[in-house]
Scaffold this active site. Structure first.
Site, PDB file in Angstrom:
ATOM      1  N   HIS A 118       0.860  -1.182   0.000  1.00 17.45           N
ATOM      2  CA  HIS A 118       0.000   0.000   0.000  1.00 17.45           C
ATOM      3  C   HIS A 118       0.894   1.228   0.000  1.00 17.45           C
ATOM      4  O   HIS A 118       1.940   1.254   0.668  1.00 17.45           O
ATOM      5  CB  HIS A 118      -0.896   0.013   1.244  1.00 17.45           C
ATOM      6  CG  HIS A 118      -1.401   1.372   1.617  1.00 17.45           C
ATOM      7  ND1 HIS A 118      -0.820   2.124   2.627  1.00 17.45           N
ATOM      8  CD2 HIS A 118      -2.394   2.132   1.112  1.00 17.45           C
ATOM      9  CE1 HIS A 118      -1.454   3.267   2.738  1.00 17.45           C
ATOM     10  NE2 HIS A 118      -2.411   3.309   1.835  1.00 17.45           N
ATOM     11  N   ASN A 120       0.350   5.749  -0.358  1.00 15.69           N
ATOM     12  CA  ASN A 120      -0.421   6.915  -0.744  1.00 15.69           C
ATOM     13  C   ASN A 120       0.326   8.187  -0.361  1.00 15.69           C
ATOM     14  O   ASN A 120       1.127   8.204   0.575  1.00 15.69           O
ATOM     15  CB  ASN A 120      -1.830   6.898  -0.138  1.00 15.69           C
ATOM     16  CG  ASN A 120      -1.867   7.356   1.299  1.00 15.69           C
ATOM     17  OD1 ASN A 120      -1.909   8.552   1.585  1.00 15.69           O
ATOM     18  ND2 ASN A 120      -1.853   6.418   2.221  1.00 15.69           N
ATOM     19  N   GLY A 263     -18.223  11.692  -0.438  1.00 16.96           N
ATOM     20  CA  GLY A 263     -18.910  11.392  -1.682  1.00 16.96           C
ATOM     21  C   GLY A 263     -18.005  10.973  -2.805  1.00 16.96           C
ATOM     22  O   GLY A 263     -18.283  11.260  -3.978  1.00 16.96           O
TER      23      GLY A 263
END
Length: 280
Positions: A118, A120, A263
């Site tokens: 992973h 980011n 969202g």
């Protein structure tokens, strides 16, 4: 598309360029393994709760011979946090408006001897501006050479900026990537940092070096292990370990929660979930 100031535009441009170089390198690994797999890119748009355009991103996914499933997402979004969620975000308690741009990557590998990973890097703006990110290695069958290589490369990136960074961010990763209900770590660690809100150029340079360190270390580890023979017991271990990974990302991961609360694109947010997993 939302309007960007020079700092926001510079961060977004670099995250996109890192995405392109990572995907090119991962596709090259597939070619070396005799596969023609390549990334499929899906753009998405976000509408803010206010009804105004809220940015969007591009979800890149590849399913190949070496990479059973790898996703590389870049998103640039902005708008207003809803409800009390703003209180949990650095600098947003008094003003719920935000901007965020970043890259997020998760790779689940076909061979259990190749560690999942992973990574980011992100730049967020509320009433404060800060960088965060890191990378951590998640091998079902840990190999000390690979663990040492990954950590040494991350340490070199940290040491180029501050000798205190590595130990601090390594410990932060150990704490963050711990699964309390299982009482196990998610993997063999790496580094994790957040809320670097001092000088933009200094923190941006450090964040870039973390991304470059990942691009240096991880493909080397993949090539080292991708042809290692494995058996059914090794694969069973990998699938069980993937279950732990899924539990962490669905229960504890702050990035998953941030995406859902703002969202974001559901497929991009849940891209981190493995294609197969088992729970005994």
């Amino acid at each position: 598309m939302i309007d960007l100031d020079p700092q926001q535009a510079a961060a977004r441009h670099w995250f996109e360029s890192l995405r392109d170089r990572i995907c090119t390198e991962f596709e090259a690994i597939e070619r070396e393994a005799g596969s023609d797999a390549s990334f499929e890119y899906t753009p998405w748009d976000r509408i803010d709760p206010s009804g105004e355009p809220g940015g969007g991103g591009v979800r890149g996914v590849m399913k190949g011979k070496v990479f059973e499933k790898v996703g590389v997402n870049v998103s640039t979004v902005g708008g207003t946090f809803e409800g009390d969620f703003a209180k949990s975000i650095h600098g947003a308690g008094e003003d719920p408006r935000f901007f965020a741009t970043g890259i997020s990557l998760v790779a689940h590998m076909t061979n259990p001897h190749v560690p999942a990973v992973h990574m980011n890097c992100r730049f967020l703006n509320t009433t404060k501006r800060w960088f965060g990110g890191g990378g951590d290695l998640n091998p079902p069958l840990p190999v000390e050479e690979d663990t040492a290589d990954f950590h040494a490369t991350m340490k070199a990136a940290c040491d180029a900026h501050d000798p205190a960074h590595y130990e601090r961010f390594k410990e932060w990763a150990e704490t963050y990537f711990y699964i309390p209900h299982r009482k196990v770590s998610r993997g063999v660690g790496g580094i994790f940092f957040d809320h670097l809100d001092g000088d933009f150029e200094t923190n941006f340079a450090f964040t870039r070096d973390v991304g470059e360190a990942f691009l240096d270390a991880y493909p080397r580890i993949v090539r080292r292990r991708m042809d290692t023979p494995f058996d059914a017991a090794d694969e069973a271990r990998m699938l069980e370990w993937r279950g732990r990974y899924a539990e962490f990302n669905l229960v504890y991961d702050r990035g998953t929660l941030f995406g859902l609360k703002t969202g974001g694109n559901i497929d991009a947010i849940l891209m981190s979930l493995p294609p197969r997993a088992t729970w005994s």
